[in-house]
Design a protein around this motif. Structure first.
Motif, mmCIF file in Angstrom:
data_model
loop_
_atom_site.group_PDB
_atom_site.id
_atom_site.type_symbol
_atom_site.label_atom_id
_atom_site.label_comp_id
_atom_site.label_asym_id
_atom_site.label_seq_id
_atom_site.Cartn_x
_atom_site.Cartn_y
_atom_site.Cartn_z
ATOM 1 N N ASP A 1 19.744 88.885 -0.676
ATOM 2 C CA ASP A 1 20.383 88.058 -1.475
ATOM 3 C C ASP A 1 20.011 87.358 -2.648
ATOM 4 N N ALA A 2 18.781 86.376 -2.393
ATOM 5 C CA ALA A 2 18.790 85.796 -3.755
ATOM 6 C C ALA A 2 17.233 85.682 -3.666
ATOM 7 N N MET A 3 17.262 84.589 -4.728
ATOM 8 C CA MET A 3 15.423 84.900 -5.534
ATOM 9 C C MET A 3 15.267 83.287 -5.224
ATOM 10 N N ALA A 4 14.061 83.174 -5.181
ATOM 11 C CA ALA A 4 12.969 81.990 -4.413
ATOM 12 C C ALA A 4 11.686 82.057 -5.144
ATOM 13 N N LYS A 5 11.346 80.581 -5.446
ATOM 14 C CA LYS A 5 9.803 80.113 -5.766
ATOM 15 C C LYS A 5 9.519 79.119 -5.265
ATOM 16 N N ASN A 6 7.617 79.350 -5.027
ATOM 17 C CA ASN A 6 7.444 78.588 -3.932
ATOM 18 C C ASN A 6 6.898 77.526 -5.207
ATOM 19 N N SER A 7 7.330 76.029 -3.815
ATOM 20 C CA SER A 7 7.303 75.467 -4.164
ATOM 21 C C SER A 7 6.870 74.311 -3.893
ATOM 22 N N GLY A 8 4.938 74.883 -3.284
ATOM 23 C CA GLY A 8 3.736 73.989 -1.946
ATOM 24 C C GLY A 8 4.006 74.601 -0.668
ATOM 25 N N GLU A 9 4.622 74.187 -0.271
ATOM 26 C CA GLU A 9 4.804 74.658 1.648
ATOM 27 C C GLU A 9 5.970 75.210 2.191
ATOM 28 N N LEU A 10 7.003 75.435 1.279
ATOM 29 C CA LEU A 10 8.675 76.168 0.814
ATOM 30 C C LEU A 10 8.344 76.974 -0.363
ATOM 31 N N LEU A 11 9.698 78.022 0.121
ATOM 32 C CA LEU A 11 10.198 78.753 -0.882
ATOM 33 C C LEU A 11 11.433 77.981 -0.790
ATOM 34 N N THR A 12 11.695 77.453 -2.586
ATOM 35 C CA THR A 12 12.892 77.102 -2.880
ATOM 36 C C THR A 12 13.515 77.825 -3.978
ATOM 37 N N LEU B 1 24.598 79.057 2.081
ATOM 38 C CA LEU B 1 23.351 78.701 0.787
ATOM 39 C C LEU B 1 23.097 78.595 -0.683
ATOM 40 N N THR B 2 22.694 77.542 -1.459
ATOM 41 C CA THR B 2 22.572 77.336 -2.921
ATOM 42 C C THR B 2 21.196 77.737 -3.020
ATOM 43 N N THR B 3 21.685 77.245 -4.620
ATOM 44 C CA THR B 3 19.869 76.618 -5.332
ATOM 45 C C THR B 3 19.482 75.804 -5.081
ATOM 46 N N ALA B 4 18.046 75.156 -5.013
ATOM 47 C CA ALA B 4 17.176 74.343 -4.534
ATOM 48 C C ALA B 4 17.215 74.514 -3.359
ATOM 49 N N ASP B 5 17.599 74.689 -2.577
ATOM 50 C CA ASP B 5 17.445 74.319 -1.033
ATOM 51 C C ASP B 5 16.086 75.001 -0.949
ATOM 52 N N LYS B 6 15.568 74.476 0.283
ATOM 53 C CA LYS B 6 14.489 74.756 0.992
ATOM 54 C C LYS B 6 14.227 75.784 1.924
ATOM 55 N N PHE C 1 16.425 75.461 6.760
ATOM 56 C CA PHE C 1 16.135 74.979 5.675
ATOM 57 C C PHE C 1 17.068 73.529 5.259
ATOM 58 N N ILE C 2 16.354 73.419 4.025
ATOM 59 C CA ILE C 2 16.537 71.565 3.624
ATOM 60 C C ILE C 2 16.945 71.493 2.269
ATOM 61 N N ARG C 3 18.576 70.730 2.559
ATOM 62 C CA ARG C 3 19.250 70.447 1.725
ATOM 63 C C ARG C 3 19.796 69.084 1.520
ATOM 64 N N ARG C 4 18.901 67.842 0.545
ATOM 65 C CA ARG C 4 19.580 66.446 0.230
ATOM 66 C C ARG C 4 18.451 65.722 1.549
ATOM 67 N N ASP C 5 17.101 66.589 1.973
ATOM 68 C CA ASP C 5 16.257 65.873 2.572
ATOM 69 C C ASP C 5 16.366 66.377 3.804
ATOM 70 N N ALA C 6 17.363 66.775 4.109
ATOM 71 C CA ALA C 6 18.173 66.755 5.682
ATOM 72 C C ALA C 6 17.678 68.604 6.229
ATOM 73 N N LEU C 7 17.584 68.666 7.924
ATOM 74 C CA LEU C 7 17.234 70.059 8.682
ATOM 75 C C LEU C 7 18.138 70.515 8.546
ATOM 76 N N LYS C 8 18.975 71.605 8.320
ATOM 77 C CA LYS C 8 20.197 72.763 8.203
ATOM 78 C C LYS C 8 19.999 73.942 8.327
ATOM 79 N N SER C 9 20.893 75.038 9.741
ATOM 80 C CA SER C 9 20.932 75.843 9.398
ATOM 81 C C SER C 9 22.049 76.884 9.051
ATOM 82 N N THR C 10 21.626 77.802 8.918
ATOM 83 C CA THR C 10 22.863 78.658 9.036
ATOM 84 C C THR C 10 22.332 80.538 9.273
#
Length: 593
Positions: free
Chosen positions: A482-493, A508-513, A543-552
């Motif tokens: 239930d989310a949309m993402a765009k390719n931002s290099g090696e990761l999806l944002t 999860l929220t927008t800008a999460d990679k 996922f990465i948020r604020r340059d830190a690796l997180k998990s859910t």
């Protein structure tokens, strides 16, 4: 002597009584988007003259801060002597006067905002909306105006205003007409035609993959459709201005003209062409709805402040609704193309969580301050989308309860006949028209569909006119976050996280990679990465948020590889087909061989 004194007294009381306001624009450095403006105001005996540049332009309900392009402001009296002045707010210059005098204002304008459709100058053209170029004074707002352009010799100048003695000069009854009559001047392609005794022009700036013959053919069809809704035409001459651009897109309605912008390579395919011609239909409808009658909050325009109103959904959404009808009735588009367009509108509505939060009344009033982006999609809607669907629901309700004899077109015909400018119309006026037409009180309907988030059952609504909203045969189920993402290099944002959906509930929220799902790297396509899963599966998302690796963890939901489509009900009854004919003006597809 007595006559002189009488005239002097009258001039002091009514300083604008005897002369026009004269504007001139000299294109000085087009490659740098610069022009010089001069404004000559008639004599006034006021202690000061406030001159203003609009903070927004008509047709775009958003403060644009147009005064930010003004430099080298000067004020002079009728002998050419400098007058003292001060800027008193973002858009107002106050010129101090010691004695009665004419006032000349001079300033430079930087015009490099093509996409805002307010001002643009380059070495091939200038698009001149008075909002972005020409200052006004409330003291002289009702006075006649002239505009004279000093442009390169090879340029052609076109406007909905009448010429004023030369091919690069124009005149208008007052500033409000000027501000609603843009000028396109430059190296352009120009065509004229006549339909129904009225004159039309098509002017195109920019090269592109457009087919001029097709455009002219369909515009001639389009302009015959005014009497589908209204009793007469509010103009004798109309100008279609088209920009084939390097990226800017959009359109704006004006008094007897429109400006339509599209990327230069977005005219050729049938889909792109329909987008262009439907935009032309939208702006053509605005010639009545908004330019001939409009909500009272927009009357008169306050050019330096927000103009709030609860009925912008009628001004814009109803216009969007009618555009497809005129396209079908004129034969420009087919019923299948209409079904495809309506399907997109319905699906956009169903995929907008904000439809359950914000009503048409609220989104109309808040148009001036509404945000964009993910939050808006989750908690807001817009005047175009909701207004169009509410218009459809009201239209079909009127048709059904009158056996096809009354429709939403009658409401707009009455608005035009009863509430022409300079007055505006109110919510109570619309309700009164509905009651006069039907004998029924629409207050309860209005409260449920306009003042509250509309709850439209499309299965029931479309069935009334012999249509069905269904999933295409062979559609396959998919697992979804239930989310949309765009390719931002090696990761999806993540770009959109649907409120209440799987990703939303997992935090999860927008800008999460997105890095991985179940410890496997996510590729360039989120849907492809979910192909090995099914709805109901519980997965771990890194996922990465604020340059830190997180998990859910989240539980995948069900989606489909094909969206629902509006199609013809092959079993439609005669009553349903008759209502379709009353609704769209053409036979139900079951009756077409």
């Amino acid at each position: 002597m007595k006559r002189f004194l009488a005239l002097s007294v009258l001039a002091a009381l009514s300083p604008s009584a005897f002369a026009d306001v004269n504007y001139s624009l000299e294109i000085t450095q087009p490659e740098h988007h610069l022009g010089n403006v001069s404004v000559a105001f008639p004599q006034t005996a006021q202690a000061h003259l406030d001159v203003k540049l609009p903070a927004w332009r008509t047709g775009r309900y958003e403060i644009l801060n147009l005064a930010n392009g003004v430099r080298f402001f000067q004020a002079k009296d009728d002998e050419g002597k400098a007058l003292n002045w001060e800027k008193i707010n973002a858009s107002t210059w106050r010129v101090h006067l010691d004695e009665p005098t004419d006032v000349q204002i001079d300033y430079q304008v930087y015009a490099n905002e093509l996409g805002k459709r307010a001002r643009h100058i380059d070495d091939s053209h200038a698009f001149i909306d008075a909002s972005g170029f020409f200052m006004f004074s409330e003291s002289f707002r009702q006075e006649p105006v002239t505009v004279t352009l000093d442009v390169p010799k090879a340029w052609r100048s076109v406007s909905g205003m009448d010429n004023a003695g030369s091919k690069h000069s124009f005149k208008a009854a007052d500033y409000d007409v000027l501000v609603d009559s843009p000028i396109e001047t430059g190296l352009n392609e120009h065509h004229t035609f006549k339909v129904g005794g009225r004159d039309y022009e098509l002017v195109i700036w920019g090269e592109g993959n457009y087919d001029v013959d097709l455009m002219l053919k369909d515009l001639k069809k389009l302009v015959t459709t005014g009497n589908v809704i209204w009793d007469d035409y509010p103009y004798e001459r109309y100008v279609f201005m088209v920009h084939a651009t390097s990226g800017a897109g959009g359109a704006t309605e004006h008094l007897n003209s429109t400006i339509i912008q599209r990327p230069r390579d977005r005219f050729g395919s049938r889909e792109d062409y329909l987008a262009f011609i439907s935009t032309a239909a939208h702006e053509f409808i605005h010639t009545w709805n908004v330019k001939a009658y409009r909500p009272e909050g927009l009357v008169p325009y306050d050019y330096t402040n927000m103009n709030f109103d609860k009925l912008l959904w009628i001004a814009e959404g109803s216009t969007s609704y009618f555009e497809d009808h005129l396209m079908v009735r004129s034969g420009i588009s087919t019923t299948d193309e209409f079904f495809k367009s309506l399907t997109k509108t319905v699906n956009r509505h169903l995929l907008t969580p904000g439809r359950d939060v914000q009503s048409a009344t609220e989104t109309s009033f808040d148009k001036w301050i509404n945000q964009g982006g993910d939050h808006a999609r989750n908690y807001s809607t817009n005047i175009y989308l909701e207004g169009s669907l509410i218009s459809m629901a009201l239209d079909i309700d009127l048709l059904e309860n009158s056996q096809g004899k009354q429709s939403y077109r009658d409401v707009h015909r009455a608005l035009y006949n009863l509430h022409k400018l300079p007055q505006g119309f109110s919510v109570d006026n619309v309700k009164a028209i509905l009651k006069d037409l039907t004998g029924r009180d629409y207050s309860t309907w209005w409260a449920a569909n306009v003042d509250s988030p509309a709850k439209i059952d499309f299965d029931i609504l479309l069935n009334k006119v012999g249509l069905v909203l269904e999933r295409p045969k062979g559609a396959k189920t998919l697992a979804s976050v239930d989310a949309m993402a765009k390719n931002s290099g090696e990761l999806l944002t993540l770009t959109h996280v649907r409120r209440g959906g799987a990703a939303w509930q997992a935090g999860l929220t927008t800008a999460d990679k997105i890095v991985a799902i179940n410890k496997k790297h996510v590729g360039k396509d989120l849907k492809a990465s979910l192909e090995t899963f099914k709805a109901g599966d519980k997965v771990t998302v890194d996922f990465i948020r604020r340059d830190a690796l997180k998990s859910t963890t989240l539980t995948l939901t069900e989606d489909f590889d094909k969206a629902k489509k509006i199609v013809v009900n092959k079993e439609a009854t005669e009553q349903q087909m008759a209502l379709f004919k009353a609704w769209m003006g053409v036979d139900h597809p079951n009756l077409v061989k």
